[in-house]
Design a protein around this motif. Structure first.
Motif, PDB file in Angstrom:
ATOM      1  N   GLU B 190      19.211 -27.567  21.686  1.00  0.00           N
ATOM      2  CA  GLU B 190      19.588 -26.696  22.799  1.00  0.00           C
ATOM      3  C   GLU B 190      20.738 -25.786  22.374  1.00  0.00           C
ATOM      4  OE1 GLU B 190      20.364 -29.027  26.299  1.00  0.00           O
ATOM      5  OE2 GLU B 190      18.514 -30.178  26.050  1.00  0.00           O
ATOM      6  N   LEU B 191      20.806 -24.645  23.036  1.00  0.00           N
ATOM      7  CA  LEU B 191      21.905 -23.722  22.723  1.00  0.00           C
ATOM      8  C   LEU B 191      23.166 -24.140  23.483  1.00  0.00           C
ATOM      9  CD1 LEU B 191      19.404 -22.026  21.799  1.00  0.00           C
ATOM     10  CD2 LEU B 191      20.882 -20.074  22.171  1.00  0.00           C
ATOM     11  N   PRO B 192      24.338 -23.898  22.990  1.00  0.00           N
ATOM     12  CA  PRO B 192      24.602 -23.162  21.751  1.00  0.00           C
ATOM     13  C   PRO B 192      24.623 -24.030  20.480  1.00  0.00           C
ATOM     14  CG  PRO B 192      26.656 -23.583  22.896  1.00  0.00           C
ATOM     15  CD  PRO B 192      25.579 -24.151  23.780  1.00  0.00           C
ATOM     16  N   HIS B 193      24.572 -25.353  20.648  1.00  0.00           N
ATOM     17  CA  HIS B 193      24.764 -26.215  19.471  1.00  0.00           C
ATOM     18  C   HIS B 193      23.706 -25.988  18.385  1.00  0.00           C
ATOM     19  CE1 HIS B 193      27.685 -28.019  22.050  1.00  0.00           C
ATOM     20  NE2 HIS B 193      26.761 -28.329  22.936  1.00  0.00           N
ATOM     21  N   ALA B 194      22.476 -25.635  18.830  1.00  0.00           N
ATOM     22  CA  ALA B 194      21.398 -25.451  17.862  1.00  0.00           C
ATOM     23  C   ALA B 194      21.702 -24.328  16.870  1.00  0.00           C
ATOM     24  CB  ALA B 194      20.096 -25.150  18.593  1.00  0.00           C
ATOM     25  N   LEU B 195      22.598 -23.417  17.238  1.00  0.00           N
ATOM     26  CA  LEU B 195      22.849 -22.256  16.370  1.00  0.00           C
ATOM     27  C   LEU B 195      23.427 -22.661  15.017  1.00  0.00           C
ATOM     28  CD1 LEU B 195      24.220 -19.700  18.983  1.00  0.00           C
ATOM     29  CD2 LEU B 195      21.903 -19.922  18.074  1.00  0.00           C
ATOM     30  N   LEU B 208      28.209 -15.063  12.091  1.00  0.00           N
ATOM     31  CA  LEU B 208      29.147 -15.587  13.089  1.00  0.00           C
ATOM     32  C   LEU B 208      29.351 -17.084  12.885  1.00  0.00           C
ATOM     33  CD1 LEU B 208      27.830 -13.703  16.252  1.00  0.00           C
ATOM     34  CD2 LEU B 208      30.094 -13.417  15.220  1.00  0.00           C
ATOM     35  N   VAL B 209      28.260 -17.795  12.726  1.00  0.00           N
ATOM     36  CA  VAL B 209      28.344 -19.257  12.580  1.00  0.00           C
ATOM     37  C   VAL B 209      29.123 -19.612  11.314  1.00  0.00           C
ATOM     38  CG1 VAL B 209      26.974 -21.352  12.196  1.00  0.00           C
ATOM     39  CG2 VAL B 209      26.267 -19.697  13.939  1.00  0.00           C
ATOM     40  N   GLU B 210      28.871 -18.839  10.241  1.00  0.00           N
ATOM     41  CA  GLU B 210      29.605 -19.108   8.987  1.00  0.00           C
ATOM     42  C   GLU B 210      31.105 -18.950   9.183  1.00  0.00           C
ATOM     43  OE1 GLU B 210      27.816 -16.420   6.230  1.00  0.00           O
ATOM     44  OE2 GLU B 210      25.986 -17.634   6.022  1.00  0.00           O
ATOM     45  N   LYS B 211      31.492 -18.091  10.112  1.00  0.00           N
ATOM     46  CA  LYS B 211      32.927 -17.890  10.369  1.00  0.00           C
ATOM     47  C   LYS B 211      33.433 -18.827  11.459  1.00  0.00           C
ATOM     48  CE  LYS B 211      33.172 -13.128   8.779  1.00  0.00           C
ATOM     49  NZ  LYS B 211      34.007 -13.436   7.625  1.00  0.00           N
ATOM     50  N   GLY B 212      32.589 -19.775  11.858  1.00  0.00           N
ATOM     51  CA  GLY B 212      33.010 -20.766  12.843  1.00  0.00           C
ATOM     52  C   GLY B 212      32.946 -20.288  14.273  1.00  0.00           C
ATOM     53  N   ILE B 213      32.294 -19.122  14.493  1.00  0.00           N
ATOM     54  CA  ILE B 213      32.175 -18.595  15.856  1.00  0.00           C
ATOM     55  C   ILE B 213      30.769 -18.891  16.359  1.00  0.00           C
ATOM     56  CG2 ILE B 213      32.212 -16.503  17.271  1.00  0.00           C
ATOM     57  CD1 ILE B 213      34.126 -15.331  15.123  1.00  0.00           C
ATOM     58  N   ILE B 214      30.683 -19.679  17.407  1.00  0.00           N
ATOM     59  CA  ILE B 214      29.378 -20.051  17.953  1.00  0.00           C
ATOM     60  C   ILE B 214      29.170 -19.295  19.265  1.00  0.00           C
ATOM     61  CG2 ILE B 214      27.858 -21.963  18.600  1.00  0.00           C
ATOM     62  CD1 ILE B 214      29.017 -22.183  15.761  1.00  0.00           C
ATOM     63  N   PRO B 215      28.242 -18.335  19.270  1.00  0.00           N
ATOM     64  CA  PRO B 215      27.985 -17.601  20.530  1.00  0.00           C
ATOM     65  C   PRO B 215      27.472 -18.561  21.602  1.00  0.00           C
ATOM     66  CG  PRO B 215      26.885 -16.581  18.653  1.00  0.00           C
ATOM     67  CD  PRO B 215      27.378 -17.887  18.176  1.00  0.00           C
ATOM     68  N   GLU B 216      27.734 -18.210  22.850  1.00  0.00           N
ATOM     69  CA  GLU B 216      27.271 -19.032  23.977  1.00  0.00           C
ATOM     70  C   GLU B 216      25.741 -19.084  23.998  1.00  0.00           C
ATOM     71  OE1 GLU B 216      28.243 -21.543  26.987  1.00  0.00           O
ATOM     72  OE2 GLU B 216      29.628 -20.518  25.645  1.00  0.00           O
TER      73      GLU B 216
END
Lengths: 220, 232
Positions: B190-195, B208-216
């Motif tokens: 489920e989002l956002p964890h699946a990202l 974004l994820v590589e920089k530790g930013i997880i979009p909602e």
């Protein structure tokens, strides 16, 4: 198409050109006359002084099924070479090499009717470039591809040797990486120039590349 | 209401797809390489293809619609109006919403592919379905149409919506991401964890994820907002 596309004058420079614009604006009509598949009802088109039908042109249809003529993927990709009487052994070597580069070597024995939509699109591209055309005209095949296959397609186009590579796309980041862009809307070429010149006119619209928005911090 | 792939296996000579999982009401995104089996999964979900092993159950699902990747496969009408009527819809209403007023007497195959896709999606999205499967709904659409389709999908509540796509920029608000990896359907989560686990994530989301930013979520506004954090 049943709407008129009017281009009083347009000179497309050698290199990579992206054709962009809203649906129904005339992109496919432009590509069809550039490729020689259709003829303009008025005026003329020349490519380095020669009509399109006298040029070596690779064509990728927006409907991948309409590109396919033969039963197997191997026969389909080999067809432009065989039509040119390239010896079979040489044609086979070229086809195998190019298919491997495109990451579709495993598809060569498969019937084209069994391919997925994305597989048909990349097979159509490989077939279009296999004979080293002077002009490559591709109508939005990229929307069917995953990122890995898209990157392989980009390498194929870059290495195709075509003097003119003209591609319709809805991927504005891709358009931003091309040498030139033609923005067509309402049957007219509204803007033509470098990506910077064209996108300057499209700032504030969704046609402006998302990555450029992020880079410029311009928001939505 | 649920769609259940119960150890379903579809076999071909040199290829197979295994699917085991439950799709509950909400918006599900399925990604995978070309030829991975997204269309096969869609056909099985819609009941148009039977698995060679296992089963596919559509529990408490009373209406199913599959939108195929290529809109021309759906066309049955010889005019655009007839095509709309074949969906049980009023041509005047649909053509107005699709921006195709005045084209009712034209042959659908005279539309550009993007326009044909738009017409087809407007017909499908004009009705509610318990199970709606959209195979590459965004291909051939321009950015304005993609945004519009996302909004229309977001308005679908109560049913199961499955979107199989390679789209990199425009998405509705998605509840669950699935991937087809090495011939197996995998519930990424489920989002956002699946990202953080989405191996087919678009480049912008991966960065974004590589920089530790997880979009909602993965809608354009979610990604833009998350990208702004990257600049701060």
């Amino acid at each position: 198409m049943f709407r008129k596309v009017t281009i009083p004058a347009l000179s497309i420079h050698p290199g990579r050109t992206a054709v962009i614009g809203p649906n129904g604006g005339g992109k496919t009509s432009l590509l069809r006359v550039l490729s020689g598949i259709a003829l303009p009802q008025e005026g003329s088109i020349t490519i380095d002084g020669v009509p399109p039908r006298q040029c070596e042109i690779g064509w990728v249809n927006e409907y991948p099924d309409r590109n396919m003529l033969f039963f197997s993927v191997k026969d389909e990709i080999a067809s432009p070479l065989r039509f040119r009487n390239v010896p079979c052994s040489k044609a086979d070597a070229i086809v195998t090499n190019l298919a491997e580069k495109a990451g579709i070597g495993h598809l060569l024995p498969r019937p084209v009717k069994d391919l997925s939509g994305g597989e048909k699109a990349i097979v159509a591209l490989v077939t279009a470039v296999v004979s080293g055309p002077d002009v490559l005209v591709a109508d939005e095949f990229d929307s069917h591809l995953d990122m890995e296959t898209f990157e392989a397609a980009e390498r194929l186009i870059a290495q195709s040797g075509a003097s003119y590579s003209i591609q319709c796309t809805q991927n504005m980041n891709l358009a931003g990486s091309c040498d030139h862009i033609a923005f067509i809307s309402g049957g007219k070429v509204q803007h033509y120039g470098t990506p910077g010149e064209v996108f300057k006119n499209l700032a504030g619209t969704c046609f402006y590349p998302f990555d450029w928005r992020i880079r410029n911090g311009t928001g939505l | 209401m649920e769609l259940v792939f119960d150890h379903a296996v579809f076999l071909r000579k040199d290829w197979q797809l295994e699917a085991d999982g439950r799709f509950l009401p909400g918006i599900h995104l399925v990604s995978g390489k070309i030829g991975a089996g997204k269309t096969t999964l869609s056909l099985m979900a819609a009941g148009l293809l039977s698995p060679d092993k296992g089963s596919v159950k559509r529990n408490d699902i009373h209406s199913v619609m599959l939108s195929m990747q290529f809109p021309e496969y759906h066309v049955t009408g010889s005019t655009i109006s007839a095509e709309v009527r074949s969906w049980g819809l009023d041509p005047d209403i649909v053509l107005a919403s699709a921006g195709l007023e005045g084209y009712g007497k034209k042959d659908p195959f005279r539309l550009s592919r993007g326009e044909l896709k738009r017409l087809h999606l407007h017909c499908i999205l004009s009705r509610d379905w318990d199970l709606l499967i959209l195979d590459e709904p965004f291909s051939a659409l321009d950015c304005r149409e993609k945004k519009d389709v996302c909004q229309r999908i977001d308005q679908k509540t109560g049913g199961i919506v499955i979107i199989c796509t390679h789209e990199q920029r425009f998405f509705p608000h998605v509840d669950v991401i699935w991937e087809i990896q090495c011939g197996t359907l995998v519930r990424t989560g489920e989002l956002p964890h699946a990202l953080t686990r989405w191996s087919h994530a678009p480049a912008r989301i991966r960065k974004l994820v590589e920089k530790g930013i997880i979009p909602e979520n993965i809608s354009e506004s979610d990604i833009m907002e998350a990208s702004c954090w990257m600049h701060e």
